[in-house]
Design an enzyme around this catalytic site. Structure first.
Site, mmCIF file in Angstrom:
data_model
loop_
_atom_site.group_PDB
_atom_site.id
_atom_site.type_symbol
_atom_site.label_atom_id
_atom_site.label_comp_id
_atom_site.label_asym_id
_atom_site.label_seq_id
_atom_site.Cartn_x
_atom_site.Cartn_y
_atom_site.Cartn_z
ATOM 1 N N LYS A 166 0.863 -1.185 0.000
ATOM 2 C CA LYS A 166 0.000 0.000 0.000
ATOM 3 C C LYS A 166 0.902 1.237 0.000
ATOM 4 O O LYS A 166 2.030 1.144 0.430
ATOM 5 C CB LYS A 166 -0.891 0.009 1.248
ATOM 6 C CG LYS A 166 -1.654 -1.279 1.515
ATOM 7 C CD LYS A 166 -2.891 -1.387 0.668
ATOM 8 C CE LYS A 166 -3.642 -2.704 0.953
ATOM 9 N NZ LYS A 166 -4.694 -2.991 0.007
ATOM 10 N N HIS A 285 -6.572 -13.785 -7.056
ATOM 11 C CA HIS A 285 -7.372 -12.850 -6.277
ATOM 12 C C HIS A 285 -8.814 -12.890 -6.759
ATOM 13 O O HIS A 285 -9.067 -13.051 -7.942
ATOM 14 C CB HIS A 285 -6.806 -11.427 -6.388
ATOM 15 C CG HIS A 285 -7.420 -10.506 -5.379
ATOM 16 N ND1 HIS A 285 -8.645 -9.920 -5.577
ATOM 17 C CD2 HIS A 285 -7.004 -10.099 -4.161
ATOM 18 C CE1 HIS A 285 -8.943 -9.183 -4.510
ATOM 19 N NE2 HIS A 285 -7.977 -9.278 -3.642
#
EC number: 4.1.1.39
Length: 441
Positions: A166, A285
């Site tokens: 992030k 994912h």
């Protein structure tokens, strides 16, 4: 005279067959149905079986050119859902001949492609599928599977640790590589591209791949452990996706990733074949899953998406967490976690498993626990998921006030402490916080 009468015909006359004994080659499906007011459950169940197999709303002349009895789906059982009014579980059996071998895409198009917009139903949810070995054997499944992955990474006897980098959008490739290096140097096994990191103007895929590979080799040299970063190969076309996977292989990295629902099962299966042939691990994912699985009464349960992924191929799949949720959800989550990694899973309605599933020898998939977890959850995660899992801490690593590397150290220390405590026979549920506190000294 004409062979049949024109007009609308009740589905249940042909497609509701409570006397049918399922064959071991049938694909079985459990649907949660909410019929419209006034529609009998038998008619609704038969309609689901018909519209997802051979039926249409009327008898057609060409029905006479084939054997419906051989090819039709059959609703063979209906049970009311306890505690819900006007909800039923309809069980449908599909003959194996209706499906193309080795195509998850075709299987899903057949079973859930059309029937969910059906007027006689207020809502419909595919709860589970039973995939017979006769069909699952036409798939190669995960490129490598749990055991081969452990051997490739040389990591045994504990869950693996990951971290999503992030801020997920906005870092330059160079800074992104730096963040990867800090996490891996601190003790994580993997870092991960966020699912929406593909190839945007602020960071093109090729630059990211290069700087990440540099980070991998530097951290590997310093720690003496094999390190990986899930390089997201998802792209706008299958050709571009494979081009990215090829470049990852040329760099010598161990793993790539794919968004299997937005990318599609066809693309996913192609990528899984490439990864198997070229020794790349594949992380999956599930972006977009909640669009499909969030509503209790309509859509597809995640366990169906998970089974489909195991057939299409992936070595890891993100499967949510169980921490801090309700007890019932914990059981259901563990149900599909076991469907991903075990060979043989018994029918168990309390865990949401409607059918006994025998995968025979298809490799297993690592479930990845991620989403809002941090170091204090480690005892619970170790206990619930066991060794064959990847625990992924995003903010729970990068949010450390001293930076990424100390955050990674904290997670690794906590994990090793929990595994050791468990192996010494201590009760993680009761002593968890104490174990973490001792370790943090």
């Amino acid at each position: 005279g004409v062979g049949f009468k024109a007009g609308v015909k009740d589905y249940r006359l042909t497609y509701y067959t409570p006397e049918y004994n399922t064959k071991e080659t049938d694909i079985l499906a459990a649907f949660r149905m909410t019929p419209q007011p006034g529609v009998p459950a038998e008619e609704a169940g038969a309609a689901v079986a018909a519209e997802s197999s051979t039926g249409t709303w009327t008898t057609v002349w060409t029905d006479g050119l084939t054997s419906l009895d051989r090819y039709k789906g059959r609703c063979y059982d209906i049970e009311p859902v306890a505690g819900e009014e006007n909800q039923y579980i309809a069980y449908v059996a599909y003959p194996l001949d209706l499906f193309e071998e080795g195509s998850v895409t075709n299987m899903l198009t057949s079973i859930v492609g059309n029937v969910f917009g059906f007027k006689a139903l207020r809502a419909l949810x595919x709860e589970d599928l039973r995939i017979p070995p006769a069909y699952s054997k036409t798939f190669l499944g995960p490129p490598h599977g749990i055991q081969v992955e452990r051997d490739k990474l040389n990591k045994y006897g504990r869950p693996l640790l990951g971290c999503t980098i992030k801020p997920k959008l906005g870092l330059s490739a160079k800074n992104y590589g730096r963040a990867v290096y800090e996490c891996l140097r601190g003790g994580l096994d993997f870092t991960k591209d966020d699912e929406n990191v593909n190839s945007q103007p602020f960071m093109r895929w090729r630059d990211r791949f290069l700087f990440v590979a540099e980070a991998l080799f530097k951290s590997q040299a310093e720690t003496g452990e094999i390190k990986g970063h899930y390089l997201n190969a998802t792209a706008g076309t299958c050709e571009e996706m494979l081009k990215r996977a090829v470049f990852a292989r040329e760099l010598g990295v161990p793993i790539v990733m794919h968004d299997y629902l937005t990318g599609g099962f066809t693309a996913n299966t192609s990528l899984a074949f490439y990864c198997r042939d070229n020794g790349l691990l594949l992380d999956i994912h599930r972006a977009m899953h909640a669009v499909i699985d969030r509503q209790r009464n309509h859509g597809m349960h995640f366990r169906v998406l998970a089974k489909a992924l195991r057939m299409s191929g992936g070595d890891h799949i993100h499967a949510g967490t169980v921490v801090g949720k309700l007890e019932g959800e914990r059981e259901v989550t563990l149900g599909f976690v076991d469907l991903l990694r075990d060979d043989y899973i018994e029918k168990d309605r309390s865990r949401g498993i409607y059918f006994t599933q025998d995968w025979v020898s298809m490799p297993g998939v690592f479930p990845v626990a991620s989403g809002g977890i941090h170091v204090w959850h480690m005892p619970a995660l170790t206990e619930i998921f066991g060794d064959d899992s990847v625990l992924q801490f995003g903010g729970g690593t990068l949010g450390h006030p001293w930076g990424n590397a100390p955050g990674a150290v904290a997670n690794r220390v906590a994990l090793e402490a929990c595994v050791q405590a468990r192996n010494e026979g201590r009760d993680l549920a009761r002593e968890g916080n104490e174990i973490i506190r001792e370790a943090s000294k």
